[in-house]
Motif scaffolding. Structure first.
Motif, short mmCIF file in Angstrom:
data_model
loop_
_atom_site.label_atom_id
_atom_site.label_comp_id
_atom_site.label_asym_id
_atom_site.label_seq_id
_atom_site.Cartn_x
_atom_site.Cartn_y
_atom_site.Cartn_z
N THR A 10 -0.02 3.58 5.96
CA THR A 10 -0.38 2.18 6.04
C THR A 10 -0.85 1.81 7.44
OG1 THR A 10 1.78 1.33 6.74
CG2 THR A 10 1.47 1.75 4.38
N GLN B 242 -5.32 2.43 -1.72
CA GLN B 242 -3.89 2.51 -1.44
C GLN B 242 -3.09 1.46 -2.20
OE1 GLN B 242 -3.95 2.06 2.86
NE2 GLN B 242 -3.50 4.23 3.15
N GLU C 176 -10.31 2.25 1.97
CA GLU C 176 -9.02 2.89 1.72
C GLU C 176 -7.97 1.88 1.29
OE1 GLU C 176 -6.49 6.37 3.91
OE2 GLU C 176 -7.12 4.67 5.15
N ARG D 175 0.82 -1.21 0.00
CA ARG D 175 0.00 0.00 0.00
C ARG D 175 0.86 1.26 0.00
NH1 ARG D 175 -3.88 -1.96 4.98
NH2 ARG D 175 -4.36 -4.02 4.12
N SER D 176 0.35 2.28 -0.66
CA SER D 176 0.94 3.60 -0.58
C SER D 176 0.15 4.42 0.44
CB SER D 176 0.90 4.29 -1.95
OG SER D 176 -0.43 4.44 -2.40
N GLY D 177 0.64 5.61 0.74
CA GLY D 177 -0.04 6.44 1.73
C GLY D 177 0.29 5.98 3.14
#
Length: 469
Positions: free
Chosen positions: A326, A373, A369, A322-324
């Motif tokens: 986590t 992500q 989300e 995942r990005s952002g």
């Protein structure tokens, strides 16, 4: 984090397929001895007995022209997706060749119309198979052992959360099949329809389905993600029954145990009795890694298999990063997301993993989300760095026949007649790389240079020698 393990000489996949009828010995313990729930008012199905060796399983004699086998390039491919048909054209274009529909149409309760009478409605499954094969996907089919008609035979009803995953598709009751004979009859009929032997096959079947997964994440039994209601021994009964029924219809088919949902202690506790007593009931070991490991949980999973003497191929059938921000409390940029994805695949391949299925291709315009992500493209199709990382990996590495670990961040892949190195991190270029080289970054950008000009750093590079110089 464990690196630097040598993984050269990995058995080519086609050779493994030819050797599938050999059961690898190694798991200890006694034969499976089912213990049905004692609170049921009705008489449970008969106790299962250990299955015979695959060489003893009768193979149906074809009475019609067999379907062509799975194309070799599909069998050899190392990259798959969860629900690939949802973005079939885009994934086909970049070279994804495996689909794991989730939950998929291979659900007992949605297919069997006359309970225990052998009446099956194949329309939904046939439509899926036609769609998947029209895009050139091979299928890892998850068999779900739940039928509301069968579950209704239990006298007690499990207390489940208000909402559970895939409730519409699978129903709410998810215990071990009450009548295991009926379940096995369904599985045999299912595999027979898609095995491509020319007997009772789906009309228009282009190539067979040869890979069957016995349910999914049975240790997940809390909150929304409640996939099974039962103990380890009860899942082991399902695994044994599924294996026996699959092999009865198609002795060459391969069975995966349900994906192990990570390596947390409670997951290990659930799976240890199954690996100790039942390794003879699966051909391929199956692990999931949802944002949990730089190496997709493969080192810890292999150590667990080694504990019980299990030496079988490993597939990661759910992989996700995942990005952002986590769930682990760190912030990952989109560029870092792509880099982590690429290196995790290479690390897992270096540890002997054969196939990896990523979970999320396109971010939903609305939704959890987690899926936004982890997606490789925006909801409108805008490509993220992780998309380019996957695309480049497929173009460079798909169908590799061996991989050798030369050192930390130093991997050599043999792909057809080509040798391709994947390099990152501090340290020198391996001495065996000399002369002029073609260097490709994770975005697919290429440049030619001499080895002396090549610098390895944080970003992974694909390196191919074009001249001894």
């Amino acid at each position: 984090m464990r690196r630097g393990m040598k993984a050269s000489g990995i058995m080519p996949y086609l050779a493994f397929l030819l050797a599938v009828t050999i059961i690898l010995s190694g798991c200890g313990g006694e034969a499976v001895s089912p213990t049905p729930t004692v609170t049921d008012a009705l008489t449970p199905s008969p106790t299962l007995t250990p299955s015979p060796e695959p060489t003893d399983v009768a193979t149906p004699t074809p009475t019609a022209t067999p379907t062509a086998d799975i194309p070799a390039e599909l069998l050899a491919s190392n990259f798959g997706f969860l629900g690939a048909t949802h973005d079939a054209e885009a994934l086909e274009e970049i070279g994804v060749r495996w689909d794991r529909p989730h939950p998929g149409p291979f659900i007992w309760g949605r297919i069997e119309q006359g309970y225990g009478e052998g009446e099956y409605d194949w329309e939904e499954v046939d439509e899926y198979v036609v769609e998947a094969q029209s895009h050139g996907f091979a299928t890892l089919a998850t068999i779900w052992p739940f039928s509301e008609l069968d579950q209704a035979a239990y006298s007690t009803i499990a207390m489940m959360p208000d909402e559970i995953v895939f409730e519409e598709e699978l129903g709410r009751a998810r215990r071990r099949p009450f009548n295991m004979d009926n379940y096995k009859a369904f599985v045999t009929a299912l595999v027979e329809r898609y095995d491509g032997d020319g007997v009772e096959d789906m009309p228009g079947l282009r190539y067979p389905i040869k890979h069957w997964e016995a349910s999914n994440e049975p240790s997940m039994q809390s909150g929304f993600n409640w996939f099974f209601d039962g103990k380890s021994q009860e899942y082991l009964e399902i695994l044994q029954a599924t294996y026996e029924a699959v092999k009865e219809a198609d002795s060459e088919a391969l069975v995966l145990h349900a994906g192990m949902a990570g390596m947390d202690p409670d997951m290990v506790t659930f799976w240890e009795p199954i690996f100790e007593q039942g390794c003879q009931y699966f051909d391929i070991a199956n692990i999931h890694s949802i944002g949990a490991s730089d190496e997709l949980n493969v080192p810890a999973f292999r150590a667990l298999l080694d504990k019980y003497g299990i030496d079988k191929p490993i597939w990661v059938t759910e992989a996700q990063h995942r990005s952002g921000e986590t769930f682990q409390g760190t912030t990952v940029t989109e560029e870092e997301h792509g880099r982590i994805m690429l290196t995790s695949y290479v690390l897992a391949f270096g540890l002997g993993t054969d196939k990896i299925f990523y979970t999320t291709f396109r971010a939903p315009p609305f939704g959890e989300e987690e899926f936004s992500q982890s997606a490789l493209v925006e909801w409108n199709g805008e490509q993220r760095p992780a998309f380019h990382a996957l695309n480049t990996m497929i173009q460079k590495l798909d169908g590799f026949t061996s991989v050798e670990v030369l050192g930390e961040g130093r991997y050599r892949f043999e792909v057809g007649d080509d040798t391709i190195y994947v390099l990152w991190g501090e340290g020198p270029v391996p001495e065996e790389i000399t002369g002029f080289v073609v260097v490709t970054d994770m975005y697919g950008e290429e440049m030619t240079m001499t080895t002396e000009a090549l610098t390895i750093d944080y970003e992974p590079l694909f390196v191919e020698t074009v001249s001894a110089g």
